[in-house]
Design a protein around this motif. Structure first.
Motif, PDB file in Angstrom:
ATOM      1  N   ASN A 120      19.189  -5.848  -7.902  1.00  0.00           N
ATOM      2  CA  ASN A 120      19.779  -6.982  -8.614  1.00  0.00           C
ATOM      3  C   ASN A 120      18.725  -7.991  -9.029  1.00  0.00           C
ATOM      4  N   THR A 121      17.731  -8.196  -8.176  1.00  0.00           N
ATOM      5  CA  THR A 121      16.691  -9.191  -8.438  1.00  0.00           C
ATOM      6  C   THR A 121      15.315  -8.574  -8.221  1.00  0.00           C
ATOM      7  N   GLY A 122      14.299  -9.299  -8.695  1.00  0.00           N
ATOM      8  CA  GLY A 122      12.931  -8.881  -8.410  1.00  0.00           C
ATOM      9  C   GLY A 122      12.399  -7.767  -9.292  1.00  0.00           C
ATOM     10  N   ASN A 123      13.089  -7.425 -10.372  1.00  0.00           N
ATOM     11  CA  ASN A 123      12.579  -6.411 -11.291  1.00  0.00           C
ATOM     12  C   ASN A 123      11.414  -6.987 -12.091  1.00  0.00           C
ATOM     13  N   GLU A 124      10.430  -6.161 -12.387  1.00  0.00           N
ATOM     14  CA  GLU A 124       9.247  -6.611 -13.113  1.00  0.00           C
ATOM     15  C   GLU A 124       8.946  -5.633 -14.234  1.00  0.00           C
ATOM     16  N   ILE A 125       8.655  -6.164 -15.411  1.00  0.00           N
ATOM     17  CA  ILE A 125       8.387  -5.323 -16.582  1.00  0.00           C
ATOM     18  C   ILE A 125       6.992  -5.624 -17.108  1.00  0.00           C
ATOM     19  N   ASN A 126       6.125  -4.625 -17.095  1.00  0.00           N
ATOM     20  CA  ASN A 126       4.796  -4.749 -17.694  1.00  0.00           C
ATOM     21  C   ASN A 126       4.273  -3.347 -18.013  1.00  0.00           C
ATOM     22  N   GLY A 127       2.989  -3.225 -18.292  1.00  0.00           N
ATOM     23  CA  GLY A 127       2.435  -1.927 -18.649  1.00  0.00           C
ATOM     24  C   GLY A 127       2.483  -0.919 -17.525  1.00  0.00           C
ATOM     25  N   ILE A 128       2.266  -1.356 -16.289  1.00  0.00           N
ATOM     26  CA  ILE A 128       2.275  -0.433 -15.156  1.00  0.00           C
ATOM     27  C   ILE A 128       3.688   0.068 -14.880  1.00  0.00           C
ATOM     28  N   GLY A 162       1.589   1.331  -0.276  1.00  0.00           N
ATOM     29  CA  GLY A 162       3.002   1.087  -0.536  1.00  0.00           C
ATOM     30  C   GLY A 162       3.396   1.584  -1.912  1.00  0.00           C
ATOM     31  N   ASP A 163       4.553   1.152  -2.374  1.00  0.00           N
ATOM     32  CA  ASP A 163       5.066   1.580  -3.672  1.00  0.00           C
ATOM     33  C   ASP A 163       4.452   0.750  -4.790  1.00  0.00           C
ATOM     34  N   ILE A 164       4.051   1.415  -5.863  1.00  0.00           N
ATOM     35  CA  ILE A 164       3.385   0.721  -6.961  1.00  0.00           C
ATOM     36  C   ILE A 164       4.298  -0.307  -7.610  1.00  0.00           C
ATOM     37  N   GLN A 165       5.617  -0.021  -7.656  1.00  0.00           N
ATOM     38  CA  GLN A 165       6.521  -0.986  -8.299  1.00  0.00           C
ATOM     39  C   GLN A 165       6.595  -2.307  -7.534  1.00  0.00           C
ATOM     40  N   ASP A 167       3.786  -3.740  -6.516  1.00  0.00           N
ATOM     41  CA  ASP A 167       2.474  -4.361  -6.703  1.00  0.00           C
ATOM     42  C   ASP A 167       2.005  -4.154  -8.144  1.00  0.00           C
ATOM     43  N   LEU A 168       2.899  -4.395  -9.091  1.00  0.00           N
ATOM     44  CA  LEU A 168       2.636  -4.091 -10.494  1.00  0.00           C
ATOM     45  C   LEU A 168       1.575  -4.987 -11.121  1.00  0.00           C
ATOM     46  N   SER A 169       1.359  -6.148 -10.558  1.00  0.00           N
ATOM     47  CA  SER A 169       0.378  -7.089 -11.127  1.00  0.00           C
ATOM     48  C   SER A 169      -0.903  -7.151 -10.306  1.00  0.00           C
ATOM     49  N   ALA A 170      -1.191  -6.089  -9.559  1.00  0.00           N
ATOM     50  CA  ALA A 170      -2.428  -6.048  -8.776  1.00  0.00           C
ATOM     51  C   ALA A 170      -3.632  -6.222  -9.695  1.00  0.00           C
TER      52      ALA A 170
END
Length: 493
Positions: A120-128, A162-165, A167-170
């Protein structure tokens, strides 16, 4: 009797999914669902339109639940459709190129994506997240997508715990993130799901280093054009191979002339269209190749592979020597790395057990053919469903010893499979694993698979078969299926 569902049964099952068996909610308002998160892509307008891609065509269509992110990239989408939690989330970004027919651009917008995570929350959209979404679009689970991407990153010395999703902005992914978004913007073709899947699978094979630094426009465009070429090879279509016409004069034998009393027949259209009184067409453009991948004359009597000049795919030829690993009816258990592990009892019934070798599964066979560099190639694999269907020749009249017409053009594929023990319709393995089929008799660890018939009246017939994986309890179940394999490679790779 092996579990099998015909096309009709599948259709009925799917139709049943829309029935009225649910609870009556007419007395109350439909429940609503919310999915929220943040657009974190670099070098894009964070105040982008964000949508839940209900039809999964990787663009924001009119009517799909959407909202506009704020200046910080934060968005929230509310809908009565629960599927917004499980479908891809897309951020619509401007490519900077006006959409018009002469520029080759299908749209002035590109779409970066995130896979549906049931969050429901915390979804992130970027290139990764787009790379993960590309793998999911290609049929992988999110866990499998993580493993694939981690393996690619490890080649560049990057380790994500951990899961890449999560840490998408590493910071170590910053260059890759920008380069992926730039490449998505450079795509010209509207088949976004395919293009995104190809980008995910092959960014680490680019001549330019996608991880080590931000690429310039020429480098990005070159790789985007390469992926466009992959799409062309994967989607170029042959015709059906039908060259003759039904006639009411003699309905036991088709004729070569068009019939004015029965207009609109298959042979009147497309590449197959024949000249009057000539039983010739151009439905397929095949070329014979020698063991080094060089083109031979069309009347060559020995060849190792067949090039489909229309699609750019190279097909393995088979042999009628039962002692050869390339024997046309050698049986394998299905194994697709990261997707399907082989089932023990299927392995036990594979041809390897009677021949005393270790080539028991489709992956064993893929590795063997790649190791010998058949026709100078080392990227052999099982074909996809559409790749194999594209070479079916519905006009072939040559028959096998059982009196059934072959499904592939006999001139180029003289040694064709009968199939397996339970289904002798010319079946060979493809990658068509399907997850939208359900049966209350399904075995835990099993899945459904689209079998393509290639002999006689079964040419082109599709059946859903239940195949067992290594997760099936072999103490409670017999074998599922074993089929031969005919591998495919891509020209120029």
């Amino acid at each position: 009797m092996k579990p099998q569902l015909t096309i009709l049964a599948i259709s009925l099952a799917l139709a049943g999914c829309g029935g009225s068996g649910g609870s009556d909610t007419s007395a109350s308002a439909a429940p609503t669902y919310t999915v929220s998160g943040t657009v974190t892509a670099q070098n894009v307008d964070l105040q982008s339109k964000v949508c839940a891609d209900i039809n999964q065509n990787y663009m924001c269509d009119s009517g799909e639940p959407s909202s506009t992110a704020n200046a910080n990239g934060e968005f929230s989408i509310t809908s009565t459709k629960k599927s917004i939690l499980s479908v891809p989330l897309l951020a619509q970004v401007d490519t900077g190129i006006a959409a018009n027919s002469t520029s080759g651009s299908a749209s002035s917008y590109a779409y970066i994506a995130a896979p549906g995570l049931q969050k429901n929350t915390g979804n992130e959209i970027n290139g990764i997240s787009s790379l993960l979404a590309g793998y999911v679009a290609d049929g992988l689970t999110i866990a499998e997508a993580n493993n694939k991407l981690k393996a690619q990153l490890a080649k560049s010395g990057i380790t994500i715990s951990g899961d890449i999703q999560d840490d998408l902005s590493a910071s170590e992914l910053a260059s890759l993130e920008q380069n992926v978004v730039s490449t998505i913007k450079a795509f010209k073709h509207s088949n976004r799901a395919f293009m995104l899947a190809q980008l995910s699978a092959k960014f680490d094979k680019s001549a330019a280093d996608y991880v080590g630094g931000v690429l310039d426009n020429d480098q990005v465009t070159a790789f985007a054009n390469f992926l466009e070429g992959e799409l062309k090879a994967a989607t170029a279509l042959n015709d059906t191979g039908v060259l003759r016409y039904f006639s009411d004069i003699d309905d036991t034998q088709d004729v070569v002339e068009p019939q004015s009393s029965f207009p609109g027949q298959d042979a009147e259209y497309g590449f197959d269209k024949t000249e009057l009184n000539a039983n010739t067409g151009n439905g397929f453009q095949f070329a014979k190749l020698d063991s080094n991948g060089q083109v031979l004359s069309d009347d060559a009597t020995q060849w190792a592979c067949v090039l489909d000049q229309r699609s750019g795919l190279i097909w393995e030829t088979k042999t009628d020597d039962e002692n050869s690993l390339q024997y046309k009816d050698r049986q394998f258990a299905l194994e697709l790395p990261g997707v399907v592990t082989p089932y023990d009892q299927d392995v036990d019934l594979a041809t390897c057990k009677t021949k005393g070798d270790a080539i028991c599964t489709t992956q064993d066979y893929v590795e063997h053919i790649n190791a010998i560099n058949l026709c100078g190639k080392s990227d052999w694999r099982l074909p996809t469903f559409h790749e194999f269907y594209n070479v079916l020749d519905f006009g072939e009249t040559e028959k096998n010893a059982g009196g059934k017409a072959y499904g592939l053009t006999y001139k180029y594929f003289p040694h064709q499979s009968v199939g397996g023990e339970y289904t002798e319709i010319g079946s060979v393995w493809n990658q068509s694993i399907i997850y939208n089929q359900y049966s209350n008799t399904a075995v835990d660890g099993g899945f459904y698979y689209n079998e393509i018939g290639t002999l006689g009246e079964d040419r082109g017939y599709i059946s859903a078969l239940e195949i067992y994986s290594g997760d099936v309890d072999s103490s409670d179940n017999s074998d599922s299926y074993q089929f031969p394999a005919r591998l495919v490679s891509l020209q120029g790779k």
